[in-house]
Scaffold this active site. Structure first.
Site, PDB file in Angstrom:
ATOM      1  N   GLY B  12       0.835  -1.203   0.000  1.00  0.00           N
ATOM      2  CA  GLY B  12       0.000   0.000   0.000  1.00  0.00           C
ATOM      3  C   GLY B  12       0.862   1.242   0.000  1.00  0.00           C
ATOM      4  N   ALA B  13       0.518   2.199  -0.865  1.00  0.00           N
ATOM      5  CA  ALA B  13       1.347   3.406  -0.996  1.00  0.00           C
ATOM      6  C   ALA B  13       0.546   4.668  -0.721  1.00  0.00           C
ATOM      7  CB  ALA B  13       1.980   3.456  -2.383  1.00  0.00           C
ATOM      8  N   GLY B  14      -0.342   4.600   0.272  1.00  0.00           N
ATOM      9  CA  GLY B  14      -0.983   5.823   0.738  1.00  0.00           C
ATOM     10  C   GLY B  14      -0.099   6.496   1.769  1.00  0.00           C
ATOM     11  N   GLY B  15      -0.672   7.370   2.561  1.00  0.00           N
ATOM     12  CA  GLY B  15       0.114   8.124   3.540  1.00  0.00           C
ATOM     13  C   GLY B  15       0.833   7.230   4.539  1.00  0.00           C
ATOM     14  N   PHE B 117     -12.447  22.584  13.791  1.00  0.00           N
ATOM     15  CA  PHE B 117     -13.172  21.494  13.152  1.00  0.00           C
ATOM     16  C   PHE B 117     -14.079  20.892  14.219  1.00  0.00           C
ATOM     17  CE2 PHE B 117     -13.170  18.077   9.940  1.00  0.00           C
ATOM     18  CZ  PHE B 117     -12.783  18.776   8.820  1.00  0.00           C
ATOM     19  N   ASP B 219      -8.199  -4.988   0.666  1.00  0.00           N
ATOM     20  CA  ASP B 219      -7.301  -6.092   0.300  1.00  0.00           C
ATOM     21  C   ASP B 219      -6.435  -6.577   1.475  1.00  0.00           C
ATOM     22  OD1 ASP B 219      -8.322  -5.674  -2.251  1.00  0.00           O
ATOM     23  OD2 ASP B 219      -6.643  -4.407  -2.867  1.00  0.00           O
ATOM     24  N   GLN B 238     -18.434   4.391   9.503  1.00  0.00           N
ATOM     25  CA  GLN B 238     -19.050   5.722   9.448  1.00  0.00           C
ATOM     26  C   GLN B 238     -19.774   5.934   8.125  1.00  0.00           C
ATOM     27  OE1 GLN B 238     -16.179   8.905  10.024  1.00  0.00           O
ATOM     28  NE2 GLN B 238     -16.768   9.055  12.175  1.00  0.00           N
ATOM     29  N   HIS B 240     -21.957   8.776   5.848  1.00  0.00           N
ATOM     30  CA  HIS B 240     -22.287  10.186   5.676  1.00  0.00           C
ATOM     31  C   HIS B 240     -23.713  10.222   5.125  1.00  0.00           C
ATOM     32  CE1 HIS B 240     -22.271  14.254   4.143  1.00  0.00           C
ATOM     33  NE2 HIS B 240     -21.128  14.479   4.754  1.00  0.00           N
ATOM     34  N   LEU B 250     -19.858  12.359  -2.026  1.00  0.00           N
ATOM     35  CA  LEU B 250     -20.378  13.169  -0.931  1.00  0.00           C
ATOM     36  C   LEU B 250     -21.014  14.464  -1.412  1.00  0.00           C
ATOM     37  CD1 LEU B 250     -17.490  13.073   1.699  1.00  0.00           C
ATOM     38  CD2 LEU B 250     -19.616  11.792   1.731  1.00  0.00           C
ATOM     39  N   THR B 252     -21.627  17.696   0.603  1.00  0.00           N
ATOM     40  CA  THR B 252     -21.188  18.183   1.911  1.00  0.00           C
ATOM     41  C   THR B 252     -22.342  18.644   2.804  1.00  0.00           C
ATOM     42  OG1 THR B 252     -20.226  20.151   2.903  1.00  0.00           O
ATOM     43  CG2 THR B 252     -20.476  20.185   0.572  1.00  0.00           C
ATOM     44  N   GLU B 253     -22.091  18.521   4.112  1.00  0.00           N
ATOM     45  CA  GLU B 253     -23.040  19.018   5.114  1.00  0.00           C
ATOM     46  C   GLU B 253     -23.340  20.499   4.900  1.00  0.00           C
ATOM     47  OE1 GLU B 253     -20.801  16.997   7.753  1.00  0.00           O
ATOM     48  OE2 GLU B 253     -22.472  15.638   8.145  1.00  0.00           O
ATOM     49  N   ARG B 284     -24.774  13.178  12.070  1.00  0.00           N
ATOM     50  CA  ARG B 284     -24.745  12.348  10.866  1.00  0.00           C
ATOM     51  C   ARG B 284     -25.533  11.055  11.029  1.00  0.00           C
ATOM     52  NH1 ARG B 284     -18.538  12.548   8.519  1.00  0.00           N
ATOM     53  NH2 ARG B 284     -18.630  14.716   7.844  1.00  0.00           N
ATOM     54  N   HIS B 351     -18.414   5.705   4.392  1.00  0.00           N
ATOM     55  CA  HIS B 351     -17.333   6.676   4.294  1.00  0.00           C
ATOM     56  C   HIS B 351     -16.015   6.204   4.900  1.00  0.00           C
ATOM     57  CE1 HIS B 351     -15.633  10.548   3.646  1.00  0.00           C
ATOM     58  NE2 HIS B 351     -15.553  10.850   4.929  1.00  0.00           N
ATOM     59  N   ARG B 399     -14.806   8.066  14.501  1.00  0.00           N
ATOM     60  CA  ARG B 399     -13.590   8.841  14.222  1.00  0.00           C
ATOM     61  C   ARG B 399     -13.898  10.328  14.143  1.00  0.00           C
ATOM     62  NH1 ARG B 399     -11.840  11.295   9.560  1.00  0.00           N
ATOM     63  NH2 ARG B 399     -13.758  10.525   8.604  1.00  0.00           N
ATOM     64  N   SER B 404      -8.086  11.062  10.797  1.00  0.00           N
ATOM     65  CA  SER B 404      -7.761   9.927   9.927  1.00  0.00           C
ATOM     66  C   SER B 404      -6.411  10.129   9.261  1.00  0.00           C
ATOM     67  CB  SER B 404      -8.856   9.696   8.889  1.00  0.00           C
ATOM     68  OG  SER B 404      -9.164  10.882   8.220  1.00  0.00           O
ATOM     69  N   LEU B 405      -6.158  11.331   8.740  1.00  0.00           N
ATOM     70  CA  LEU B 405      -4.815  11.602   8.205  1.00  0.00           C
ATOM     71  C   LEU B 405      -3.786  11.458   9.317  1.00  0.00           C
ATOM     72  CD1 LEU B 405      -4.859  14.652   5.738  1.00  0.00           C
ATOM     73  CD2 LEU B 405      -4.265  12.286   5.262  1.00  0.00           C
TER      74      LEU B 405
END
Lengths: 83, 590
Positions: B12-15, B117, B219, B238, B240, B250, B252-253, B284, B351, B399, B404-405
């Site tokens: 996996g090559a995400g963050g 936030f 995966d 979660q 939305h 999405l 948005t709210e 939500r 989500h 969450r 999450s980031l």
């Protein structure tokens, strides 16, 4: 890798349409399946080049309708937005 | 078969994966990163909001307040040692990213800008805090881009467009690497490693309506299940409330914030019945359940009565064009309507998954040793998980935005650091286990065996699975609905054996990848359905009409789903932090 057949090249592009954003998955895959075969060689090349761009850029051009600085991509972007 | 060896393997090559890889490559280890798509197309790119860290640049802040908010947000299911660790590590993690070139938005004094936030407070539930660091509206992409460039500099080896099929393990349970498929050629490759990190992200594609990209098929979680490792807290997903019906993206709210509201087939503004004060701005989960209740009771819209409508046209073209331009474009493109003239068809969209592969606060995968409940959890040597596919557990039952980031970056980094030590202490590759390799190869090739009975297509079965999950393990979770869901899913899973490829080419055969992904979706779908059907309380994202209250007496515990026998076990929440006092459970009011 040896040269790809047209069917293999299309399969390659199908995988390039897998993106980090769901919105782009839909737009790009639909365009590939329904319109790519009918494009001129020049427009097909533009589409291939478009797929090399980053997701946020594609989002701005294809969804938010911002104008791209890439003059050579404007035609294919306009086409995707119209179809 | 081609075989290669590396000190460390990252799937996996995400963050999470790329932050781990960077630690390792900078420590001169040989690192392989396997990614099914080009790394900067990972789903991290969709995280536009930002990353929480108590830097205190805009107003006073402390990691301890951040920790309180996260524990409370988790509905007290989060492990407080891991949460303390994450909130403390948030600060050096963000500074390290800054030094690695992430272009964070800045204040006039040059410090990183932070915005407020939902769910953030000062002084343990007091005034609103401002804790989220962002790089304009493209934080996820900026982070991916910087980490990718740094990894190229540090000579991380990328296997771009390789699909990880299965973990290779020996009889003692050590993970020896992975069998992967080169998508371009269809050739398998065996990647052996001394340590392995699973960082494959979430699996929203298990639901029909999801905001997740098509790559998010769980995966890594499914690979862990097949290697005998349980998944934790999978019932917590979660949703939305407003995704575009049938598509999932999405809305948005902010649309409801600007005065948009929901109506049913009778044109009724139904949220007034569910939340008389907050109406369409209720939380939500309340709005999501109200929408599904309206549909279940026959007041859905459209020919299939399967969605409700979000009305915006009364706001007028000027307001929509000025304040909600992207919503107008999205609605035109994906719903085929102009919200200035017609309402937008919406349905709750899957989500984010809070559950995943159980880990400790160093991202090491842990699992019970025996079959006894509450038995001590043992570390699986050399196996790590980080990001949405993992469950540390820092999000517990729910969450918070901006966490999450943070989760992917902190635990990716910590995994990298721990792997450095692990490889130092375990410098040799263990002997390969051929039986495990053969099992993985069988899984890769079995789609081409002659069919037993009628051959089914991937697409057909995936649609059935996604609809089943939406109807029986989605927003509306009564006992009857969920128990029926588990049985239906077990029956549907049997049909997977009949799936065959219609096209057997090797070069970029995406059908083969989709078949492997479908199997992964079944594996995690089962985990979600079984865990949800068995949790008899409402907590965070898991809300049951028949058990409407949180039950700390019986249910302040993590669920563990094992694939073999669809078995569940439970383990205690770790309520003792590292250096501060525990936050005892309280009612969650905002």
């Amino acid at each position: 890798m040896s040269r790809l057949t047209p069917a293999e090249e299309k399969a390659r592009l199908r995988w390039q349409c897998r993106r980090g954003l769901l919105e782009l998955d839909f737009i790009l895959a639909e365009f590939l399946e329904q319109h790519y075969d009918d494009l001129s060689d020049a427009l097909q090349q533009q589409f291939v080049c478009l797929l090399e761009q980053s997701d946020p850029d594609l989002q701005r051009w294809l969804i938010s309708a911002e104008l791209t600085d890439f003059l050579e991509l404007r035609e294919v972007i306009g086409l995707i937005r119209r179809l | 078969m081609k075989t290669v060896q590396f000190d460390a393997l990252i799937i996996g090559a995400g963050g999470a994966g790329m932050n781990a890889a960077l630690q390792l490559a900078d420590a001169q280890l040989q690192v392989a990163v396997v990614s099914k798509v080009f790394p900067t197309r990972s789903h991290t790119v969709a995280a536009q909001g930002g990353v929480n860290a108590a830097l205190g640049n805009v107003m006073a802040d402390k990691w301890h307040w951040h920790m309180f908010d996260t524990v409370k947000g988790s509905d007290y299911l989060g492990d407080q040692d891991a949460i303390e660790h994450m909130c403390r590590e948030a600060i050096p993690t963000v500074y390290e990213l800054e030094h690695n070139g992430v272009p964070f938005s800045r204040l006039d004094n040059g410090k990183i800008y932070q915005r407020p936030f939902g769910g953030q407070s000062q002084e343990f539930g007091g005034k609103q805090a401002a804790r989220t660091c962002a790089a304009a509206d493209r934080t996820g992409h900026a982070i991916l881009h910087s980490l990718y460039q740094q990894n190229i500099r540090a000579k991380t080896h990328f296997f771009d467009e390789y699909f990880a099929v299965d973990l290779i393990r020996d009889e003692e349970g050590f993970i020896l690497g992975v069998l992967a498929l080169e998508i371009a050629t269809g050739e398998p490759i065996l990647i052996e490693s001394k340590a392995t990190l699973i960082a494959t992200g979430g699996g929203g594609q298990v639901y029909r309506t999801t905001s997740n990209a098509h790559i998010n098929t769980g995966d890594g979680m499914a690979m862990a299940l097949r290697a005998g490792i349980p998944l934790q807290d999978m019932e917590f997903f979660q949703f939305h409330p407003t995704g575009i019906a049938g598509k999932g993206m999405l809305i948005t709210e902010g649309v409801r914030g600007e005065g948009g509201y929901l109506i049913n087939s009778e044109g009724e503004r139904f949220m007034e019945r569910y939340a008389s004060m907050a109406k369409d701005l209720a939380s939500r989960d309340v709005v999501s359940r109200a929408i599904v209740t309206e549909i279940n009771e026959g007041r859905g819209c459209g020919p299939n009565k399967d969605h409700v409508l979000l009305k915006v046209d009364h706001l007028g073209e000027e307001v929509v064009a000025k304040r909600l331009p992207s919503i107008r474009e999205s609605s035109r493109i994906f719903a085929g309507i102009d919200p200035v003239e017609e309402p937008i068809p919406v349905f709750p969209t899957a989500h984010y998954m809070m559950g995943g592969i159980p880990t400790d606060r160093f991202a090491r995968v842990v699992m019970p040793l025996g079959e006894e409940q509450d038995e001590q959890n043992a570390v699986i040597p050399g196996l790590y998980a980080a990001g949405e596919c993992a469950c540390a557990s820092v999000h517990g039952a729910n969450r918070l935005g901006g966490n999450s980031l943070l989760d992917i970056l902190v635990f990716g980094r910590l995994a990298g650091k721990d792997i450095i030590d692990y490889v130092k202490n375990n410098p040799e590759h263990r002997p390969l286990n051929q039986a495990s390799v053969d099992r993985a190869l069988y899984r890769l090739n079995r789609w081409e065996l002659p069919p037993e009975g009628e051959a089914l297509s991937v697409n057909e079965l995936r649609c059935e699975l996604q609809k089943l999950m939406e109807d029986h393990a989605g927003v509306f979770r009564s006992e009857e609905v969920m128990q029926k869901g588990v049985l239906k899913l077990q029956a549907l899973r049997k049909k997977l054996a009949q799936v065959r490829l219609q096209h057997r080419g090797k070069v970029f055969n995406t059908a083969r990848i989709e078949a492997l992904e479908l199997e992964n979706l079944f594996d995690i779908g089962m985990a979600i359905a079984v865990a949800a059907a068995n949790r008899k309380e409402s907590r965070g994202a898991h809300a049951r009409p028949d058990y409407p209250k949180r039950d700390d007496q019986n249910w302040m515990k993590h669920s563990l789903y094992f694939q073999q026998g669809d078995r569940l076990s439970y383990k205690a929440v770790r309520s003792t932090p590292l250096s501060v006092e525990s936050f005892p459970p309280k009612e969650r009011i905002y």
